[in-house]
Design an enzyme around this catalytic site. Sequence first.
Site, PDB file in Angstrom:
ATOM      1  N   ASP A  81       0.850  -1.195   0.000  1.00 48.18           N
ATOM      2  CA  ASP A  81       0.000   0.000   0.000  1.00 48.18           C
ATOM      3  C   ASP A  81       0.886   1.245   0.000  1.00 48.18           C
ATOM      4  O   ASP A  81       1.783   1.365   0.838  1.00 48.18           O
ATOM      5  CB  ASP A  81      -0.882  -0.029   1.257  1.00 48.18           C
ATOM      6  CG  ASP A  81      -1.907   1.086   1.278  1.00 48.18           C
ATOM      7  OD1 ASP A  81      -2.436   1.425   0.210  1.00 48.18           O
ATOM      8  OD2 ASP A  81      -2.199   1.602   2.380  1.00 48.18           O
ATOM      9  N   HIS A 177      -6.958  10.811   3.734  1.00 48.74           N
ATOM     10  CA  HIS A 177      -6.644   9.747   4.695  1.00 48.74           C
ATOM     11  C   HIS A 177      -6.919  10.193   6.127  1.00 48.74           C
ATOM     12  O   HIS A 177      -6.801  11.373   6.445  1.00 48.74           O
ATOM     13  CB  HIS A 177      -5.160   9.380   4.592  1.00 48.74           C
ATOM     14  CG  HIS A 177      -4.809   8.627   3.348  1.00 48.74           C
ATOM     15  ND1 HIS A 177      -4.214   9.232   2.268  1.00 48.74           N
ATOM     16  CD2 HIS A 177      -4.959   7.325   3.012  1.00 48.74           C
ATOM     17  CE1 HIS A 177      -4.009   8.315   1.320  1.00 48.74           C
ATOM     18  NE2 HIS A 177      -4.446   7.155   1.748  1.00 48.74           N
ATOM     19  N   GLY A 178      -7.234   9.220   6.964  1.00 46.36           N
ATOM     20  CA  GLY A 178      -7.313   9.478   8.400  1.00 46.36           C
ATOM     21  C   GLY A 178      -8.712   9.818   8.860  1.00 46.36           C
ATOM     22  O   GLY A 178      -9.700   9.560   8.164  1.00 46.36           O
ATOM     23  N   ALA A 207     -11.114   5.792   3.074  1.00 46.02           N
ATOM     24  CA  ALA A 207     -12.573   5.623   3.180  1.00 46.02           C
ATOM     25  C   ALA A 207     -13.075   5.493   4.624  1.00 46.02           C
ATOM     26  O   ALA A 207     -14.271   5.342   4.833  1.00 46.02           O
ATOM     27  CB  ALA A 207     -13.019   4.426   2.355  1.00 46.02           C
ATOM     28  N   SER A 208     -12.177   5.555   5.606  1.00 48.79           N
ATOM     29  CA  SER A 208     -12.653   5.532   6.997  1.00 48.79           C
ATOM     30  C   SER A 208     -13.508   6.756   7.252  1.00 48.79           C
ATOM     31  O   SER A 208     -13.171   7.865   6.812  1.00 48.79           O
ATOM     32  CB  SER A 208     -11.468   5.548   7.966  1.00 48.79           C
ATOM     33  OG  SER A 208     -10.819   4.310   7.957  1.00 48.79           O
ATOM     34  N   THR A 230      -7.892   3.684   9.236  1.00 43.23           N
ATOM     35  CA  THR A 230      -8.198   4.369  10.499  1.00 43.23           C
ATOM     36  C   THR A 230      -9.346   3.714  11.278  1.00 43.23           C
ATOM     37  O   THR A 230      -9.245   3.546  12.499  1.00 43.23           O
ATOM     38  CB  THR A 230      -8.515   5.853  10.207  1.00 43.23           C
ATOM     39  OG1 THR A 230      -7.383   6.395   9.532  1.00 43.23           O
ATOM     40  CG2 THR A 230      -8.756   6.637  11.481  1.00 43.23           C
TER      41      THR A 230
END
Length: 280
Positions: A81, A177-178, A207-208, A230
């Site tokens: 990743d 992200h995050g 996608a969190s 996350t």
Amino acid sequence: MLATLQSVLRKAQRGRYAVGAFNVSNLEHIQAVVAAAADLRSPAIINTSEKAIAYAGHADLAAIVRSLAKQVRVPLVLNLDHGRSYLAADQCLRHGWTGIMFDGSKLSYEQNVAVTTRVKRRAARFQIGTEGEIGQVKYKEDLAKSAVPVLATPDQAVDFVRRTKVDALAVGIGNSHGLPVPGERLHFGLLKRIRAAVNVPLVLHGASGTSPASIRRAVQLGICKINIDTDLRLAFTRAVRRVLRDRSVYDPREYLISGRQEMMEVVKQKMILFGSRGKG
Ligand code: G3H
Ligand code: 13P
Ligand code: ZN
């Protein structure tokens, strides 16, 4: 069983669902993802970042994944990743990784094309597929500098896929992200235009915290791989904290079992949301 990134994503694209790519860095994380996949008969992508590999080591991560993958019938991909260099990708390929993501989104566009092409050619020698990225899926540190999204464009997608021949394409469409960023929104119109312009499986990172409705819409519009980290870290840590509230606990297995269980539950929820249940 171990499977390649491209085989799992092509099937998802035909079946109009998305496969979850779940970030891991230890035994319990991998067990959580594999158990969820086996229970729901879902394919899964086991995502390892460069930091995860630095933490656990190539050989040991690969050995754990291989050993667990042998015990189940569902397809599992061991995926790099956000690889940041040709060398990082090459090391994973030599250690038996079955998917490679090269992230050149912080390079100039031409450099991104050049290094992604090199990685793609190298991975192809191992019959392993490569994911590239255009636009930018920002991290906390990038957002601190500028909250303005760096969006992919349909023209760039066409050019990038034609020149690099990537097997999957991560697109910056306003995602980051995050933990969720206030005001963050996915540009679905843009996703639609990118989908119409290129044929490769498209990937949604960060996608969190994204609402189930937005995830469903993204899958309808052609997203075939969805990266989640996350939400899993939060679940694992929440469970460990809960167990450690009891000051008499000192056996690590007691809190790791809970962390693993809670992470597995979240992985299952995501698989159901992404539509991959029963597709393994
Ligand atoms: O997108 C990156 C993943 O969330 C991995 O994060 O580099 O801290 O392992 P990491
Ligand atoms: P989140 O941490 O926002 O879920 O992002 C995960 C990711 O994109 C890993 O590549
Ligand atoms: Zn990502």
